[in-house]
Design a protein around this motif. Structure first.
Motif, mmCIF file in Angstrom:
data_model
loop_
_atom_site.group_PDB
_atom_site.id
_atom_site.type_symbol
_atom_site.label_atom_id
_atom_site.label_comp_id
_atom_site.label_asym_id
_atom_site.label_seq_id
_atom_site.Cartn_x
_atom_site.Cartn_y
_atom_site.Cartn_z
ATOM 1 N N ASP A 60 0.824 -1.211 0.000
ATOM 2 C CA ASP A 60 0.000 0.000 0.000
ATOM 3 C C ASP A 60 0.861 1.265 0.000
ATOM 4 O O ASP A 60 0.555 2.245 -0.697
ATOM 5 N N SER A 61 1.917 1.246 0.795
ATOM 6 C CA SER A 61 2.783 2.427 0.859
ATOM 7 C C SER A 61 3.475 2.674 -0.478
ATOM 8 O O SER A 61 3.570 3.822 -0.939
ATOM 9 N N HIS A 117 2.362 1.651 -3.385
ATOM 10 C CA HIS A 117 1.315 2.053 -4.333
ATOM 11 C C HIS A 117 1.014 3.539 -4.207
ATOM 12 O O HIS A 117 0.844 4.239 -5.219
ATOM 13 N N ASN A 118 0.956 4.040 -2.967
ATOM 14 C CA ASN A 118 0.667 5.459 -2.774
ATOM 15 C C ASN A 118 1.807 6.348 -3.254
ATOM 16 O O ASN A 118 1.574 7.476 -3.709
ATOM 17 N N TYR A 161 1.077 6.649 -6.737
ATOM 18 C CA TYR A 161 -0.092 7.521 -6.923
ATOM 19 C C TYR A 161 0.289 8.991 -6.802
ATOM 20 O O TYR A 161 -0.128 9.822 -7.602
ATOM 21 N N TYR A 162 1.117 9.319 -5.785
ATOM 22 C CA TYR A 162 1.519 10.710 -5.579
ATOM 23 C C TYR A 162 2.413 11.211 -6.709
ATOM 24 O O TYR A 162 2.474 12.420 -6.969
ATOM 25 N N HIS A 164 -5.403 5.722 -8.701
ATOM 26 C CA HIS A 164 -6.142 5.897 -7.452
ATOM 27 C C HIS A 164 -5.243 5.533 -6.275
ATOM 28 O O HIS A 164 -4.267 4.784 -6.439
ATOM 29 N N PRO A 165 -5.521 6.065 -5.100
ATOM 30 C CA PRO A 165 -4.709 5.713 -3.924
ATOM 31 C C PRO A 165 -4.960 4.274 -3.500
ATOM 32 O O PRO A 165 -5.929 3.630 -3.937
ATOM 33 N N ALA A 166 -4.105 3.765 -2.662
ATOM 34 C CA ALA A 166 -4.224 2.391 -2.186
ATOM 35 C C ALA A 166 -5.486 2.213 -1.351
ATOM 36 O O ALA A 166 -5.895 3.115 -0.614
ATOM 37 N N CYS A 204 -6.642 0.588 1.664
ATOM 38 C CA CYS A 204 -6.065 -0.039 2.853
ATOM 39 C C CYS A 204 -7.119 -0.838 3.603
ATOM 40 O O CYS A 204 -8.319 -0.744 3.323
ATOM 41 N N SER A 224 -4.735 1.818 8.148
ATOM 42 C CA SER A 224 -3.779 2.031 7.070
ATOM 43 C C SER A 224 -2.350 1.906 7.595
ATOM 44 O O SER A 224 -2.112 1.908 8.803
ATOM 45 N N LYS A 242 -0.144 4.133 7.518
ATOM 46 C CA LYS A 242 0.219 5.356 8.246
ATOM 47 C C LYS A 242 -0.239 5.278 9.697
ATOM 48 O O LYS A 242 0.491 5.685 10.612
#
Length: 227
Positions: free
Chosen positions: A106-107, A109-110, A113-114, A120-122, A124, A128, A130
């Motif tokens: 997920d991290s 993937h984001n 995304y950024y 699209h964002p992950a 979670c 999450s 974070k």
């Protein structure tokens, strides 16, 4: 658990129990006291620090308040570990805050995304990556603060069992780690909880116990009902 609908007509699921809400509120209060009394001692030459120390009754009073808050934080951390360890061991509760390989995915993937490399964002899980990072920062960093704090509080007793070098080393670790925890909590956690466009002006889930269900969760729930 059955979803709940609020005035905005969105579906909400239970995310935090009353126990977790009270635990988090206690952590906020204790953390604030530790930050105010600790950072005012670390940066004692600043005018605002001197004003705080004076308002709280002087340096001895500030140290006493810091010690009491430290004991309360120790008690809060110990009960948290005991309750969660016991829940997983004896009541088959899910260890939902453990970091998994999906959190790493997920991290990454984001990051994509950024950078504009993903559409699209992950998506979670319940918590999450974070939120897990902040959780382990507080738990592990807090444990380090507890150990070094007691060493600094009882230096004479410490030197009966450990070399004297542990005293200045503990001071460096205690003050610098406290600053790191404070900055990461203030910059990252507070941003995600208050100023992020997804939750602005405030994510109320830790106070109400409920969080809005994401589209994927709603779809999963519908599929589960049909199954």
């Amino acid at each position: 658990m059955t979803p709940r609908e609020f005035s905005d007509h969105r579906e909400y699921s239970r995310r935090f129990s009353a126990y977790r809400i009270m635990e988090h509120l206690a952590l906020i209060a204790i953390f604030t006291v530790l930050a105010v009394t600790g950072l005012s001692q670390k940066f004692y030459s600043l005018g605002i620090s001197q004003s705080l120390i004076s308002a709280l009754g002087g340096i001895d009073s500030v140290r006493s308040i810091h010690h009491v808050a430290g004991m309360l934080f120790t008690a809060l951390a110990l009960q948290h570990v005991v309750v969660n360890f016991g829940g997983v061991l004896f009541f088959q509760q899910e260890p939902s805050m453990l970091i998994t390989f999906k959190d790493v995915q997920d991290s990454l993937h984001n990051v994509r995304y950024y950078l504009g490399l993903a559409d699209h964002p992950a998506t979670c899980g319940r918590y999450s990556y974070k939120e897990k990072f902040i959780y382990w920062l507080i738990l592990l960093g807090g444990s380090q603060q507890i150990i070094t704090g007691f060493i600094l509080w009882f230096p004479v007793a410490t030197t009966k069992y450990l070399p004297g070098q542990f005293i200045p080393a503990s001071k460096v670790v205690h003050t610098n780690d406290a600053m790191l925890i404070f900055l990461l909590t203030a910059i990252w956690h507070i941003y995600d909880s208050m100023f992020s466009p997804d939750v602005f002006p405030l994510n109320k889930s830790i106070f109400t116990g409920y969080a809005a269900k994401r589209p994927l969760e709603q779809g999963e729930a519908a599929t589960s009902e049909r199954g």
